[in-house]
Design a protein around this motif. Structure first.
Motif, PDB file in Angstrom:
ATOM      1  N   ALA A 197      -5.989   8.715  -4.667  1.00  0.00           N
ATOM      2  CA  ALA A 197      -5.297  10.050  -4.367  1.00  0.00           C
ATOM      3  C   ALA A 197      -3.926  10.278  -4.793  1.00  0.00           C
ATOM      4  O   ALA A 197      -3.353  11.177  -4.979  1.00  0.00           O
ATOM      5  N   ASP A 198      -3.329   8.927  -4.547  1.00  0.00           N
ATOM      6  CA  ASP A 198      -1.818   8.828  -4.721  1.00  0.00           C
ATOM      7  C   ASP A 198      -1.560   7.398  -5.539  1.00  0.00           C
ATOM      8  O   ASP A 198      -2.347   6.442  -4.928  1.00  0.00           O
ATOM      9  N   VAL A 199      -0.697   7.478  -6.566  1.00  0.00           N
ATOM     10  CA  VAL A 199      -0.511   6.363  -7.376  1.00  0.00           C
ATOM     11  C   VAL A 199       0.134   5.340  -6.444  1.00  0.00           C
ATOM     12  O   VAL A 199       1.339   5.630  -5.944  1.00  0.00           O
ATOM     13  N   PRO A 200      -0.310   3.879  -6.647  1.00  0.00           N
ATOM     14  CA  PRO A 200       0.576   3.024  -5.894  1.00  0.00           C
ATOM     15  C   PRO A 200       2.091   2.980  -6.511  1.00  0.00           C
ATOM     16  O   PRO A 200       2.165   2.841  -7.658  1.00  0.00           O
ATOM     17  N   ARG A 201       2.890   2.861  -5.771  1.00  0.00           N
ATOM     18  CA  ARG A 201       4.381   2.919  -6.053  1.00  0.00           C
ATOM     19  C   ARG A 201       4.571   1.616  -6.741  1.00  0.00           C
ATOM     20  O   ARG A 201       5.275   1.718  -7.966  1.00  0.00           O
ATOM     21  N   GLN A 202       3.902   0.508  -6.705  1.00  0.00           N
ATOM     22  CA  GLN A 202       4.326  -0.766  -7.273  1.00  0.00           C
ATOM     23  C   GLN A 202       3.793  -0.423  -8.764  1.00  0.00           C
ATOM     24  O   GLN A 202       4.289  -0.998  -9.733  1.00  0.00           O
ATOM     25  N   GLU A 203       2.631   0.345  -8.917  1.00  0.00           N
ATOM     26  CA  GLU A 203       2.295   0.597 -10.388  1.00  0.00           C
ATOM     27  C   GLU A 203       3.115   1.324 -11.096  1.00  0.00           C
ATOM     28  O   GLU A 203       3.276   1.136 -12.343  1.00  0.00           O
ATOM     29  N   PHE A 204       3.823   2.395 -10.327  1.00  0.00           N
ATOM     30  CA  PHE A 204       4.844   3.187 -11.081  1.00  0.00           C
ATOM     31  C   PHE A 204       5.969   2.225 -11.506  1.00  0.00           C
ATOM     32  O   PHE A 204       6.482   2.485 -12.534  1.00  0.00           O
ATOM     33  N   ASP A 250       0.886  -1.139   0.056  1.00  0.00           N
ATOM     34  CA  ASP A 250       0.105   0.041  -0.035  1.00  0.00           C
ATOM     35  C   ASP A 250       0.914   1.329   0.149  1.00  0.00           C
ATOM     36  O   ASP A 250       0.210   2.294   0.306  1.00  0.00           O
ATOM     37  N   VAL A 251       2.148   1.282  -0.221  1.00  0.00           N
ATOM     38  CA  VAL A 251       2.886   2.418  -0.309  1.00  0.00           C
ATOM     39  C   VAL A 251       2.561   3.299  -1.769  1.00  0.00           C
ATOM     40  O   VAL A 251       2.216   2.610  -2.777  1.00  0.00           O
ATOM     41  N   THR A 252       3.001   4.488  -1.588  1.00  0.00           N
ATOM     42  CA  THR A 252       2.365   5.228  -2.620  1.00  0.00           C
ATOM     43  C   THR A 252       3.312   6.486  -3.188  1.00  0.00           C
ATOM     44  O   THR A 252       4.312   6.860  -2.453  1.00  0.00           O
ATOM     45  N   LEU A 253       3.033   7.043  -4.290  1.00  0.00           N
ATOM     46  CA  LEU A 253       4.092   8.056  -4.641  1.00  0.00           C
ATOM     47  C   LEU A 253       3.715   9.223  -4.006  1.00  0.00           C
ATOM     48  O   LEU A 253       2.441   9.430  -3.438  1.00  0.00           O
ATOM     49  N   GLN A 254       4.797  10.148  -4.041  1.00  0.00           N
ATOM     50  CA  GLN A 254       4.588  11.561  -3.599  1.00  0.00           C
ATOM     51  C   GLN A 254       4.355  12.503  -4.674  1.00  0.00           C
ATOM     52  O   GLN A 254       4.445  13.736  -4.510  1.00  0.00           O
ATOM     53  N   THR A 255       4.365  11.953  -5.890  1.00  0.00           N
ATOM     54  CA  THR A 255       4.375  12.732  -6.964  1.00  0.00           C
ATOM     55  C   THR A 255       3.443  12.288  -8.008  1.00  0.00           C
ATOM     56  O   THR A 255       3.195  11.265  -8.223  1.00  0.00           O
ATOM     57  N   ALA A 287       8.233   6.348   8.132  1.00  0.00           N
ATOM     58  CA  ALA A 287       6.613   6.412   8.357  1.00  0.00           C
ATOM     59  C   ALA A 287       6.052   4.988   7.870  1.00  0.00           C
ATOM     60  O   ALA A 287       5.174   4.485   8.416  1.00  0.00           O
ATOM     61  N   GLU A 288       6.555   4.834   6.421  1.00  0.00           N
ATOM     62  CA  GLU A 288       5.893   3.548   6.069  1.00  0.00           C
ATOM     63  C   GLU A 288       6.150   2.255   6.777  1.00  0.00           C
ATOM     64  O   GLU A 288       5.488   1.370   7.069  1.00  0.00           O
ATOM     65  N   ILE A 289       7.577   2.251   7.268  1.00  0.00           N
ATOM     66  CA  ILE A 289       7.967   1.123   7.934  1.00  0.00           C
ATOM     67  C   ILE A 289       7.369   1.047   9.205  1.00  0.00           C
ATOM     68  O   ILE A 289       6.812  -0.051   9.892  1.00  0.00           O
ATOM     69  N   LEU A 290       7.036   2.162  10.065  1.00  0.00           N
ATOM     70  CA  LEU A 290       6.264   2.304  11.151  1.00  0.00           C
ATOM     71  C   LEU A 290       4.752   1.756  10.822  1.00  0.00           C
ATOM     72  O   LEU A 290       4.478   0.763  11.876  1.00  0.00           O
ATOM     73  N   LEU A 291       4.115   2.121  10.060  1.00  0.00           N
ATOM     74  CA  LEU A 291       2.942   1.507   9.680  1.00  0.00           C
ATOM     75  C   LEU A 291       2.969   0.067   9.541  1.00  0.00           C
ATOM     76  O   LEU A 291       2.096  -0.750   9.900  1.00  0.00           O
ATOM     77  N   HIS A 292       3.935  -0.412   8.801  1.00  0.00           N
ATOM     78  CA  HIS A 292       3.924  -1.754   8.702  1.00  0.00           C
ATOM     79  C   HIS A 292       4.223  -2.771   9.813  1.00  0.00           C
ATOM     80  O   HIS A 292       3.374  -3.664  10.052  1.00  0.00           O
ATOM     81  N   LEU A 293       4.905  -2.066  10.622  1.00  0.00           N
ATOM     82  CA  LEU A 293       5.338  -2.963  11.920  1.00  0.00           C
ATOM     83  C   LEU A 293       4.318  -2.860  12.921  1.00  0.00           C
ATOM     84  O   LEU A 293       4.193  -3.664  13.988  1.00  0.00           O
ATOM     85  N   LEU A 294       3.334  -1.689  12.929  1.00  0.00           N
ATOM     86  CA  LEU A 294       2.125  -1.468  14.008  1.00  0.00           C
ATOM     87  C   LEU A 294       1.030  -2.132  13.138  1.00  0.00           C
ATOM     88  O   LEU A 294      -0.086  -2.124  14.003  1.00  0.00           O
TER      89      LEU A 294
END
Length: 447
Positions: A94-101, A52-57, A195-202
C-alpha cells in the motif's frame, strides 16, 4: 586539488534533490557537472529508519520518471536491476517501505560518476566570471551552482539549557531510542515522525517504553490529506500558479495547506489506535500512553528526577505538567542559509522569512550576471509552495533546472491541463475587459 576548467554546474550537497538533478543531467551530453558532499557516502535519513516505516509518496515520484521515464535511474530500473520487479508487484505494498526507497537512492548515487563524496564545500565566492568553491581539497570553478544542502533539525528554545543525552531530535531516533526502553518518554510533535516513534515505543518486548506522552501543538492528531483534489497541490500546474502570487498571499496559503504535506498517514493513525486498543483492553502490563493534542510546551525543567514539562492546554486554557526520563523532539525541520554562502550573502535577495528569493526556474535572485545562476533546491516553500520540501516534484524541478542550465527545453516541463482553475487568468487585457463589462451592468451603475 584545483579544478582547471570551469564546470557548467557545481552541486553543493548530495541529498535526494541534488541526486535527482545529477540523474537528469546524466541524460544530457556535453554538460560538465559535479556534485560535492562532505559525507563519505550517500545515506538518506538513517536516523529515521525505524522498522516498518513507509513513504507517504508514490514510488513513481522518483528521481527521474515524471520527465524522463526511460532513464536508467528510475525506481523501476532499480527493481529490474536487482531482479525483484515481480516480487515487488506481488507484494502489493500500500505504501513503499522507506528503506527500499533509501536503497534505491543509494544505488543511483553509487552509479553516477558526477558525485564527489568526502569533499566539503566550505565557501562559495564569485570572481566576476565564475563561482569559486573552496573545499578541503582545493578550489573549483563553476559557471553555475546548485544548492542542495537541505533543512536543519528544528529544536525549541528550551532545548538550549538541557544537558545530557536523554533528549534528542527525531532525526536520530533509530540511533537513540534504545535509551528509552523501560523509561518514561515524552514525544513532542504530532506529525508523521512523532507518530512513527510513538508506535515504536508502544511495541512489545524489551524495546518498549514504560510510558509515553505524545504531545502535539495541533488541535488533534490529524491525518495527511491525500485526496485527489488536494494532491493537485503537488503538480507543476499548481506550482506555476502559486509562484505568480504576491509574497504575502503565498505565506498565508502555505499555512492553510499544512496538512496536505505535513499530516500523519491515515494508515499510521489507524495502527496507533489499534495498538492503543490492545494495550487498554487485551494486553496487561504493557506501556502506558497519554495522547495530548492541543498542548504548547512552554518550558522544560531538568532535575535529578528527569525532565518536567510545563504545558498550556489550548483546549481549555489550563496549565499542565508531564514528567519524563527521555524527551524525543519530533519538531520537524527549519530552513537556514547555508554557511558557505557567507562570501556572497550580501549579493543575494532574501524574503521576509529569511529564505532565498527564487525565480520560477528555481534560480536565486542576486546581483550577479544573468548567465551565472545559483539554483536552490528545497529552499522554495514560500516561493513555490508546499510541494517544494517533498519528494513529489523533484524530477520535474530537476528537469526545469536542467533546461535553464542548457538554455533549451531538453525535457518537457510544461504543466499539463488541470481540472482545477486556480488563477483568475493570465491575460491582463482580457481581465481588464471583463472587469469593465461587469461594472457596466445596471446593478453596478452609480445612482
Amino acid at each position: 586539488m584545483t579544478q582547471r576548467n570551469p564546470l557548467d554546474l557545481a552541486g553543493i550537497g548530495i541529498g535526494p534533490f541534488n541526486l535527482s538533478l545529477a540523474a537528469q543531467l546524466d541524460a544530457i551530453d556535453g554538460v560538465e557537472a559535479a556534485f560535492f558532499e562532505k559525507r563519505e557516502r550517500f545515506d538518506w535519513h538513517p536516523g529515521m529508519m525505524l522498522p516498518d516505516v513507509t513513504l507517504q509518496t508514490s514510488f513513481l515520484k522518483d528521481l527521474v520518471t515524471a520527465t524522463n521515464p526511460t532513464s536508467p535511474w528510475s525506481f523501476i530500473a532499480y527493481l529490474v536491476a536487482h531482479r525483484r520487479f515481480y516480487d515487488f508487484i506481488n507484494a502489493e505494498f500500500a505504501d513503499v517501505p522507506r528503506q527500499e526507497f533509501a536503497n534505491y537512492l543509494a544505488w543511483v548515487a553509487k552509479g553516477l560518476d558526477s558525485l564527489r563524496f568526502g569533499e566539503d564545500v566550505q565557501a562559495l565566492d564569485f570572481d566576476g566570471r565564475h563561482f569559486i568553491l573552496q573545499t578541503g581539497n582545493g578550489t573549483i570553478e563553476a559557471r553555475n551552482v546548485a544548492l542542495g544542502i537541505g533543512l536543519q533539525p528544528y529544536q525549541p528554545d528550551f532545548v538550549r539549557k538541557l544537558t545530557g543525552q536523554n533528549h534528542f531530535h527525531s532525526s536520530r531516533a533509530a540511533f537513540e531510542l534504545a535509551r528509552a526502553a523501560g523509561k518514561r518518554v515524552a514525544v513532542i510533535g504530532g506529525g508523521q515522525s512523532g507518530a512513527e516513534i510513538l508506535l515504536h515505543l508502544l511495541g512489545a518486548g524489551e524495546a518498549a517504553a514504560a510510558s509515553v506522552d505524545w504531545i502535539s501543538l495541533r488541535p488533534n492528531f490529524q491525518p495527511l490529506d491525500a485526496t485527489p483534489f488536494t494532491n493537485e497541490l503537488f503538480t507543476p500546474h499548481y506550482v506555476r500558479n502559486f509562484h505568480n502570487l504576491a509574497e504575502g498571499r503565498r505565506l498565508s496559503t502555505v499555512e492553510r495547506e499544512k496538512l496536505a504535506g505535513d499530516g500523519v498517514s491515515a494508515s499510521t493513525l489507524s495502527e496507533i489506535y489499534r495498538r492503543l486498543y490492545t494495550l487498554r483492553h487485551i494486553e496487561r502490563g504493557g506501556p502506558q500512553a497519554r495522547l495530548m493534542p492541543h498542548r504548547e510546551v512552554l518550558d522544560v525543567e531538568q532535575n535529578t528526577a528527569g525532565f518536567r514539562l510545563v504545558m498550556r492546554n489550548g483546549f481549555d486554557g489550563g496549565i499542565e505538567f508531564s514528567q519524563a526520563d527521555v524527551i524525543v523532539l519530533a519538531t520537524g525541520y527549519s530552513y537556514r542559509l547555508p554557511d558557505c554562502l557567507a562570501p556572497i550573502q550580501d549579493r543575494i535577495a532574501i524574503d521576509g522569512t529569511g529564505r532565498l528569493r527564487l525565480e520560477a526556474d528555481f534560480s536565486v535572485k542576486w546581483d550577479g550576471p544573468a548567465d551565472n545562476r545559483i539554483f536552490a533546491l528545497n529552499a522554495g516553500l514560500i516561493s513555490h509552495g508546499i510541494a517544494e520540501p517533498q519528494l513529489s516534484l523533484m524530477a520535474w524541478r530537476s528537469a526545469v533546472i536542467a533546461n535553464a542550465l542548457i538554455g533549451q527545453p531538453f525535457f518537457d516541463v510544461e504543466p499539463p491541463a488541470s481540472p482545477l482553475a486556480w488563477s483568475t487568468g493570465s491575460d491582463q487585457a482580457e481581465m481588464a475587459d471583463a472587469e469593465v463589462e461587469y461594472l457596466r451592468r445596471p446593478s453596478h451603475r452609480s445612482c
